[in-house]
Structure formats: structure tokens, C-alpha cells
Design a protein around this motif. Sequence first.
Motif, PDB file in Angstrom:
ATOM      1  N   UNK A   1       0.823  -1.209   0.000  1.00  0.00           N
ATOM      2  CA  UNK A   1       0.000   0.000   0.000  1.00  0.00           C
ATOM      3  C   UNK A   1       0.860   1.263   0.000  1.00  0.00           C
ATOM      4  N   UNK A   2       0.333   2.283  -0.650  1.00  0.00           N
ATOM      5  CA  UNK A   2       1.050   3.556  -0.735  1.00  0.00           C
ATOM      6  C   UNK A   2       0.150   4.670  -0.235  1.00  0.00           C
ATOM      7  N   UNK A   3       0.777   5.698   0.280  1.00  0.00           N
ATOM      8  CA  UNK A   3       0.026   6.885   0.641  1.00  0.00           C
ATOM      9  C   UNK A   3      -0.157   7.720  -0.619  1.00  0.00           C
ATOM     10  N   UNK A   4      -1.410   7.968  -1.016  1.00  0.00           N
ATOM     11  CA  UNK A   4      -1.660   8.691  -2.257  1.00  0.00           C
ATOM     12  C   UNK A   4      -1.685  10.210  -2.020  1.00  0.00           C
ATOM     13  N   UNK A   5      -2.403  10.610  -0.986  1.00  0.00           N
ATOM     14  CA  UNK A   5      -2.473  12.043  -0.720  1.00  0.00           C
ATOM     15  C   UNK A   5      -2.859  12.271   0.728  1.00  0.00           C
ATOM     16  N   UNK A   6      -2.826  13.535   1.110  1.00  0.00           N
ATOM     17  CA  UNK A   6      -3.169  13.864   2.492  1.00  0.00           C
ATOM     18  C   UNK A   6      -3.751  15.269   2.526  1.00  0.00           C
ATOM     19  N   UNK A   7      -4.457  15.556   3.583  1.00  0.00           N
ATOM     20  CA  UNK A   7      -4.789  16.952   3.858  1.00  0.00           C
ATOM     21  C   UNK A   7      -4.461  17.233   5.294  1.00  0.00           C
ATOM     22  N   UNK A   8      -3.738  18.252   5.598  1.00  0.00           N
ATOM     23  CA  UNK A   8      -3.065  19.178   4.668  1.00  0.00           C
ATOM     24  C   UNK A   8      -1.944  18.455   3.937  1.00  0.00           C
ATOM     25  N   UNK A   9      -1.609  18.961   2.760  1.00  0.00           N
ATOM     26  CA  UNK A   9      -0.584  18.288   1.978  1.00  0.00           C
ATOM     27  C   UNK A   9       0.802  18.785   2.358  1.00  0.00           C
ATOM     28  N   UNK A  10       1.772  18.107   1.831  1.00  0.00           N
ATOM     29  CA  UNK A  10       3.165  18.386   2.177  1.00  0.00           C
ATOM     30  C   UNK A  10       3.518  19.836   1.828  1.00  0.00           C
ATOM     31  N   UNK A  11       4.199  20.487   2.745  1.00  0.00           N
ATOM     32  CA  UNK A  11       4.710  21.855   2.610  1.00  0.00           C
ATOM     33  C   UNK A  11       3.607  22.883   2.359  1.00  0.00           C
ATOM     34  N   UNK A  12       2.368  22.546   2.706  1.00  0.00           N
ATOM     35  CA  UNK A  12       1.312  23.542   2.556  1.00  0.00           C
ATOM     36  C   UNK A  12       1.233  24.388   3.831  1.00  0.00           C
ATOM     37  N   UNK A  13       0.528  25.494   3.673  1.00  0.00           N
ATOM     38  CA  UNK A  13       0.360  26.397   4.812  1.00  0.00           C
ATOM     39  C   UNK A  13      -1.132  26.613   4.960  1.00  0.00           C
TER      40      UNK A  13
END
Lengths: 568, 679
Positions: free
Chosen positions: B239-251
Motif C-alpha cells: 500500500x502507498x500513501x496517495x495524498x493527504x490533507x493538509x498536503x506536504x509543505x502547505x500552509x
Amino acid sequence: MSDLPPYPPLDPTTYDLIIVGTGVSESILSAAASSSGTSVLHLDPNPFYGSHSASLSLPDLTSFLHSNSLSPPPPPPSDTPDFLSVDLATRSLYSSVEIATFDSSILDERHSRKFNVDLCGPRVLFCADESINLMLKSGSNNYVEFKSVDASFVGDSSGELRSVPDSRAAIFKDKSLGLMEKKQLMKFFKLVQAHLAAAAASSTESDEGAVKIAEEDMESPFVDFLAKMPLPPKIKSIILYGIAMVDYDQDNVEACGDLLKTREGIARLALYITSIGRFSNALGALIYPIYGQGELPQAFCRRAAVKGCIYVLRMPITALLLDKASELIVVETGGYKGVRLATGQEIFSQKLILDPCITVGSESMSSLTDQQKETLRVLVPKSISSEGKIARGICIIRGSVKADISNALVVYPPKSLFPEQLAAIRVLQLGSGLAVCPADMHVLYFSTVCENDDQGKAALLSAMSTLIKPQVPENLQSDSAVENDTAEAAKPVVLWRALYVQAMVKGEFGGSISSAASPDGNLSYNELVESAVKLYEQLMGSEELFKEETSPDNTTEEENDGGVEIEA
Amino acid sequence: MHGRPRKAYKPEEEAASAAKAAKLRGLQSQFMANHHNKIYTKEAVDLSTKLLEINPEAYTAWNYRKLAVEDKLSGIESDPDLVKTILDEELRVVESALKQNFKSYGAWHHRKWVLSKGNSSVGNELRLLDNFQKLDTRNFHAWNYRRFVVELTKRSEQDELEYTDDMIGSDFSNYSAWHNRSVLLSSLLARKADGFLPNKKIPDEYKLVQNAIFTDEDDQSGWFYHLWLLDQTVNVETPLLTSSWPSHSSRISLYAGCSKGSFSKLTTFGSESGSFPLVLYFDQAVGGVSSSTVTIDSELKGNEDLVWEPVSKKNSQVSCVWVARLKYISSEPCFGKEYKVKVRVGNSPGIVSSRGCNFSASYEFVFTAHVHDTVEESSQDGIVSWKDGFDIWDAESKDLNALATLDRSNAQMDSKWRQEAIAEEIDLFRELPDSKIGKLTLARLLMAKAMISDDAVKGVHYNEILELYKDLMALDSSHYQYYKDEHSVALLRKVTSSTEDLSGHLFRCRNMNNSVCLRLNNLSLSRIASVEKLLFVQMLDLSHNELHSTEGLEAMQLLSCLNLSHNRIRSFSSLDSLRHLKQLRVLDVSHNHIGEHSVDTTRYLCSSPLSNSEWPQDEVGSQMPSLVTKYWDAYFVLRDLNLKQLDITGNVIAGDEFSSFVLQVAPKLVWLDGKKLEI
């Protein structure tokens, strides 16, 4: 044959039908006539069954090919008071016979009994062909067992053998066809099958909606139809020569001796397609009788004997007996009364069927009346050229033309070996599994139709040199041979070779005296059977062959050794 | 065994079968008498043999024989020869029964039972199977039994794979053979057996199945195998991590309290509860996400023991989407500060896919949370209108870049051979014109290519895929809905494939403080997809589509306003996934088909009152049991939501009775069907 054993005189001396020669045609006729209640005397001058369809040991084969070229011993001079006697002559069907032994050990005593070599090779049976149907109908299938021909190939001058993709599974497994070619070929097969299914359906109920090949296409040349499909030349060639088994170059209309119409082409494909899978143990479309093709006439003869036919081998006939008084001639018999045996005994019959090599010399004819000449019409030799010739070759080899495959058919389409190649050359390799040769060897049969002896033999030699390592003394090997050294090294070695050209004689109905057909240039017996059936109908007045179901129920389950037992 | 037409019986055949039946009935009743009286004498057992050889389907007789064998064995257990004789006799009976009926479940089971007794030789079994499988190459009983025998005899998987080679070679219209091949290959590839590397073996398998497909494209078995191969090429076990919220390096900007709709910036979020959802989206359902497998490193107080919840049906502990709620307002004031949050997924092993594969590549992402102390509040309870007043969204696309999903190449997937294999297949299938299955496969291949390749040329392929599905919808009406769904998936992937494409669907809602709204209306969507790229969405317009269900939306944990009007929702059970959306305040399901169909097929898929134990204790349930029973599916959805505005007009279910029911179930509701409620 010169020193005949002392035979007791035959009894009875009158029959409905006398048949001379035990080739395939004669044997079918004999079995058919016997089972319909006709009294038959079946003679053969040879000490074996099969005549020109026999399977023989190497010495016997050699002597048969040679001795047949000689005239029979002069008949004992005898004149019967009651009949007019016409002396018979034997012409040889074989010319340019050339036999070479490269390894004399092959003729050793230990090998001699292990060879069953066909005179009329290469020949196989299609599982769904008429000869199989006849065997089943007559019950003669109980005397023969078959095995599958494992593979068939199309070859060319490079020596490469490409397998013939003749079924769905074969197309799937084929390595040399591209994916689109596979698709096209399969699409074509499906069209043929849909056409056949539609044709079968419409014969019972007129169903018009089904897929069928258009009527105008059916009358067009098959080669044009294939191009229209559209099939690329490579596949066209496989279908024409590897499946439909056509002889002559279909692309060259002028030189083509047998331009195939689509109707006939489709019929040949239908035979091939229905052959695959007809018998559960047969892998492909083709089967071959264990112990050689000579088993087939023997099986029919056995069937005939069961039905009351009397057999006498080593019994030539020397003369025909005709009514002396021409004004008394019965119309039905045309004056024919009987034959005189080599023993001098006179035997009488209504009708007579003769081996294709028996003729009447023109000098014997000169004294006859027109009506008598008409009666003997079929025995007057025709010019060979009008009927055609077949060059045949037999090679006993050590090794196999294709690794891991013992029984295989190879076809060289016209022009595939050399530009002047007129007709397809067919090669059949058979192994010891069929009990035709010792374990480490194979028998190769070659044939091609030809216009003259030299042309035919040259074609066969070309095919031989492509498949087999040539017998050249080692010190004479040139440099050019070195480059494809490995390819040459893998080729099988020839131990014994025979080359001969056989004349084709068609069967002919002549009222009371008829002539049976000689083996033809085809791969199967189909035309031969067809002509025998026709002759029978003419003889017996359109009576059907093997009308009654004679196949006895001895369907005993035997432990299977890979043989194909044909059962209805 | 296949393709044989059924023939009508002739009278004499009917008479014969009647005689046979009478004889069989006699046997049967004799046998049953023996069975009931527990008679296991030789004569009695022979009678059952006779019965089974005529009718192998007599299951009771097989069971009786088992009892008889147990009875005999109990007497002579010390003598191995006698045991063998008894068991061999059973095998013989099974064999002759199978000759009578090759597809008798009872006979095959009996054989398995005998062999599992362990005393008999299994060497003959493969030979017997070879004979049977020659007679009927596709018989799945034989194939099942074959797998059983192979396991028992420890025959190697390589040998079995060769056997499938032979079977497929002699006739490739054989689902069973292809299936067994896929089973064997999966196992060999999974344990990395010698010579079984996916990058070598899978391309070979493509070659094999191409031959089947091109030889006879009308045969389905090859296509099925091709589909399996494609699945092997595209999907990775781990399994892989597809996306997230908040996403990487977001503000992100966090406010206290909730705006009625969403915010004017994409990265702004507010909630009354003082927490924000942290969403992890995996490419396949996983379990085991917890505060030990996912660690959070931040100065935000009170988040030491985060609770991770799977966003899935009740009681399921696996899901693609996992959510934890991070507090940003705690007891001590922390407004106006910036906090760095570091999330490490797969910190310790434990995240496992439903297929049993570990999430191995641990992944770390960081974002900044800016917590504001004030809320710009306007008319708190104003109505949200979806009617006009939308402006094209004009923000710089860098705002969107921050939303980009994780690149799958992060996971070090060995994608080169996969891309090559798929590219080759695409070239090939572009040559197979006009066949439906050819078009479908090409569309699937193009989709697969889009999924595993870089972004550069995606757009071109999406258009080709959409065209293919359009063709298919026209060509093959019986599978219209499937093609429609796939068309929707492709369209949504296209929309979300680049920031340019996506920004074309983003609007500002003038009436609502210019909040950002994603409008995917009027696209004739029948299915929702690509949600992993839309985790940031707070206001979503899906009106005027052909949606049957909201499945997929549950991942959009920030969603607060949703317009589903003018779709094809047929019941509240189809809205079940909305129960997971804790922020949802505004829902428009007007002009759908809710209540139109008395029999609701989706009803069986979700919780029903009969299976729910908490049902009787519920307050509303006890107050108005008849309405709850009538509208139970609406009850379950609305009860879990916290709606302020609901539009239900234009559905069959709408009416005074339903309205009064809604008021009870959703007490916080302010607007119903555009009218403000008097509280």
C-alpha cells in the motif's frame, strides 16, 4: 514367380466376378461385391497383398519395382477348342527406377523384417475422408490400427520448416505468424466454418440468413478468393499447398494443371477441418496405418474373404477367353467368357476387373472383330503422357528431419525450392512407432506430379538435398559447405534411397471387362476411392457400397498405446 | 461436454428412463432403511455402491459410506494393509461414480475426504486427473481437485504452471486453465521464485495472451486473463500513501468558529469544535493506522494521543481513508501563532493492506498551521444559494500547487517495465479495430498508462479514453451504465490531472463572501472518482449530473456545502457515505428520485433497523416509531449529520409528513427547502 508351386485346380470354376490384382481399388471392389452376395474370385500374381499399394521389405520392394518392368513368362501354348483365347501382356507402371544403398548394413538380416515400405508413398488418410467412412461401413476397420501424423510443415529452400497452422490451437501456438496474420487466418477459418454450417443447415431447412460465401465466389479460382479475403501470400501458400494439398502453382494460370475453384478449395478445407478431432486419439487431421499402407487393401480383402470371396495369390492370368462364334455373342457379356490361369486352368465369370498394368498387345488384337475389340477396349494401353506421371522417392534415414518429431508431413509449394519447380513436392516422414522401420531410423517418402521422368526426379532430389545430408565423400567437401556446417551436421543421414516414376492409370469401366485405377499422385485415397465407388456402381447398377451395416460390435476397450482406433 | 444441443427424448428412451427411475427408487428406499438402522454389513455397503454408481448425486449415500468407513476403521486401526484396502475401495467407488457423472460434488468431496484420511497413496490421483481433464478440459471440479492434490503431494508450482501451458496450448478457451495460471503465477511472483520476476514474467504473459486474443478475439477467456495481467501491471501489492490533507509543505489558516460556507482561500479552515481533520488517503484499503504507526510532531497542544478513525462502513477496520482530528484551540491561548506539523506515516510497522501487505516505505510530510484568533463573521445563518453569482476563480495557481498529491514515484515503484509493457499493449490494441472488447481494453490500457506515467502527455490520452467510452456507449447499450461510470471516472481524472484543468472548475461564490466552490455540474457524471485530489474542497457543486450515489465523497472531510440537486439519487441509503462528513452543514438533494422506487436495491447493502442494536434506545426512535420505521434510511443519514440547510423538494418523498420527520431528526436545521424555520 516363374516357379509356381503346384496349385490344386480351383473349384468352383465359375464366378460372378473375377478380380485380378489386390490394390486398394480392387480390394474395395472385392469387399463390396462379396458383401452384396456376389461370388468373387480374387487373384494376384504377386506373393503378397496390395499390388501397387503394397508395403514391402526393401529387397521385395526392389525386386517388385524391377521385375515389374519385365514381361511375364510366356503363357503355355494351349488352344481351347471352345473359346478364342487372347494373350495378355503386363506393362510396367514404373520407369527410371534407381536404387542406391549407402549403408549396406541396412540390408542385413536383422533389419530386413523390420521394414514395411510403401510403394505408393507418401500417402496418409484424413480422419474424415471417404476411405475411413468405407472402412467403417464395411467393417474392415477392425483389421487396421492407425496413428496420428504428429505435425505438418511447409518448407522452402533455406531448409526451414514452418509448422502448418491448421487449427485454432495450432494458430495460437504458432511462432512464425504475426498477431495480425493469426487474426486474418482465424477469421478465414471461421468464415469457412460458418459457410459449412450454413450449407449443412440449408440442406435440411432453407435458411437464408446465415453467413455463406457468395455463389459467384464459389466459381472463381480459389487463389483469387484467398487474395480477396484478404490473406497475405504467406498464408495463401499455407492454405493452398499445406492444407488443400494442391499440386500445381495456382498463381501461374497457364502452367497450372489443376486450377482449383473456390468450391473445391472449400471442400478440401472442410475435409481437413472435420478431420481434426474426429477420433479422440488422433491429434491432427492425418492418420497413418500401423505396418504401412499395405494394411488397407489387406483389410478390405479380409473383409471380402469373410463374406465368401476366394483368394489365390501367386496366380497370374495369361489369357482372356472370348466366345468364338461372334454371331452368338450375348450382349451383356460382350463375348467375354473367362480367363486362363498360369496353371492352365480355365475359370469363367460374368465380369472381370483387372489390375491397371494388365494390357492386351496390339498384335493379339489384330485378329479380333470390332465387337471383340470393343469388349477389350479398356485393356488397350493409352499413351502414358495423357494420364500423367508421379515421381516417387523413398529414403531410409538415420535421424529425423525435425527434432523430437517422428511422423510428419512436409510440403514444398511450387517454386519454393527452385524457380522452375512446377508442382508441390510432398514428403512424409514415418518412424518406428508405426512399425515401418527399425527404431533408430525413419522412412521418408517423396512425391511430385511431373511431365517427364527427369523433371520429376530432379525435383525430388532437390527436396532430398534440402532435408537430408548429401552423401558426398568427405575429401570432396567444398568450402561453401563449411559455412552452414552446423545446419548440415544436424541433418539426417541417408542410408538407402529409391527413386522411380510411376505412370498414372485411371480406372475404366468397359462393360464386362474393366480396369482398376493405379495409385494416384494425391496424398489421400480420396480420388481412388471415388473411382472405385463409381466403377462399382457401373458394374452393379448403381447399387450402394456396403449397404448393410456390417460392423460387428467388438468395441472392446483395449489398453491404449497411443494408437487411433477408428470407430463409427 | 460443451456446446451439445439438447435433444428431445424418444418414447422408447422415456420408457427406459422410467424403468431406470423405478429401479433407482427401489435401491434408494432399501439404502435409506440401512442408513437409518446403521447397518454397515458388506451387503449394505455394496448396496450403496450400486446406488452411487447409478446416481452419484445421492449425497446421503456418500455420507453413509463415510460412517461405514469410520465404523470399519475403528475395528482394525492397527492393520495398515486392511486400512489401505478399505480406503482403496472407496477411491474405486468414487472413480466409477465420476465416470457416471463427472460433475458430482458429492463424489469429489468423498474423494477428498478419503485422501485426507492420509492412509492412501496419492500417486494415482494426478494420473486419474489427467485422464479426466483430457475428457473435459474445462471442468472446474477437476481443476479444484487438482489444486487439492497438488497441495497434498507438494508438487511444484512450476510443474503445475507447465501443465496450464499444455492445457492452454491444446485449447485456449479454458477459463479454468487461465485462472489456475493466474493463481500459480501470483504465488510464484509473490515469493519471488527463481526466474519469476514481474518485470520479466509479466511481459512474457502478455505475449502469450496476445496470441490467444488475436487468434480468436471472440473468445472471452483470454481477455479475462489480459485484464488480470493489466491489474498485475498497474497495481502494486504494497500500500502507498496517495495524498493527504493538509498536503506536504502547505500552509493552512485555521480560524475559531465556522463560517457558514467555506472560505475565500483554499487553505483556510474553521470549525466550532476547534479541531481540524488530518486526512490520509491510501491507494488501497489498509488497517492499523494509529498513533503509534503515524506520529505527529508539533507544538499544537493536546494532540498526544490522537485517535485515528477509518472512514468506512461501521465496524470495518480497514479503509483507504483515515482521519484524525487535531485540536488547534486548547485551554491556553495560542492564537496568532504558526505551528509546524510533521507527520510520519509508517513510523513503526503495523499498517497492513487488506491483502496482507505491509506499508513499508515510511513517508514524512510537513505543513504549517497558522491559527488566527478572530473570525470574520457575517450573517451566521444566511441561506446558501447555488443559483448564479459565481465568478471564475482568479487566484494564482501556486495556491493550487500546494494541493498537489504525492507523486507515486515517491514510493520507488519499479515503473519502467510497467510503462513499457503498457505502451506496447496500447500500440497493439490500437490495431484491433471495431471490436467492443478491443475498445474497452484499449481504454483500460490508456487509463492504466495515465495512472502510472508522468503528467506530461496525459491530456491527449484522456480525450482518447473519453471517445472510446462514448463509442462503447453507442455500440453496446446493454453495458451502457458500466461505460458511463468509466467515462465519469476518466472525466474526473482528466479534470483533476493538472492544476490548469482543475482551476477551470473553481469559482468564487459572490453571495457568500467569495468562498471558493468546485463546480462539477452538468458533466453527466454517474460516479465519483479522483477524490484523493479533492481533499481540500469545502464547497462542491455536483448538480445536474447522473449520480446514483455519493460513494467516494466520504473522503472529503472538509466538505461543508454540497449540491446534489438534479441527479439520480433514489434513496437516502445512497447518501450513506455522507454520514462521515462531520463538517457538512448545507445539503441540496432536490430534484432527485428519492422515494420513487418502493423496492430499493441498495437497502441490503447498508445498515438496516433489523441489524441495529442501538435502535430501540434511541430518543427520536422512541418518540415517533412509525415515522422512523417508514423513513429509516433517511433517519440514519440525517441523524448523524449536523445540517443547517437541507433542500429536498422535487423528490417523491418530500411532503409535510417527511418535513415534520426531518425537523425531529435534524434539530439544528435552519433552512428547509429554502424556507427559514421558526424555532
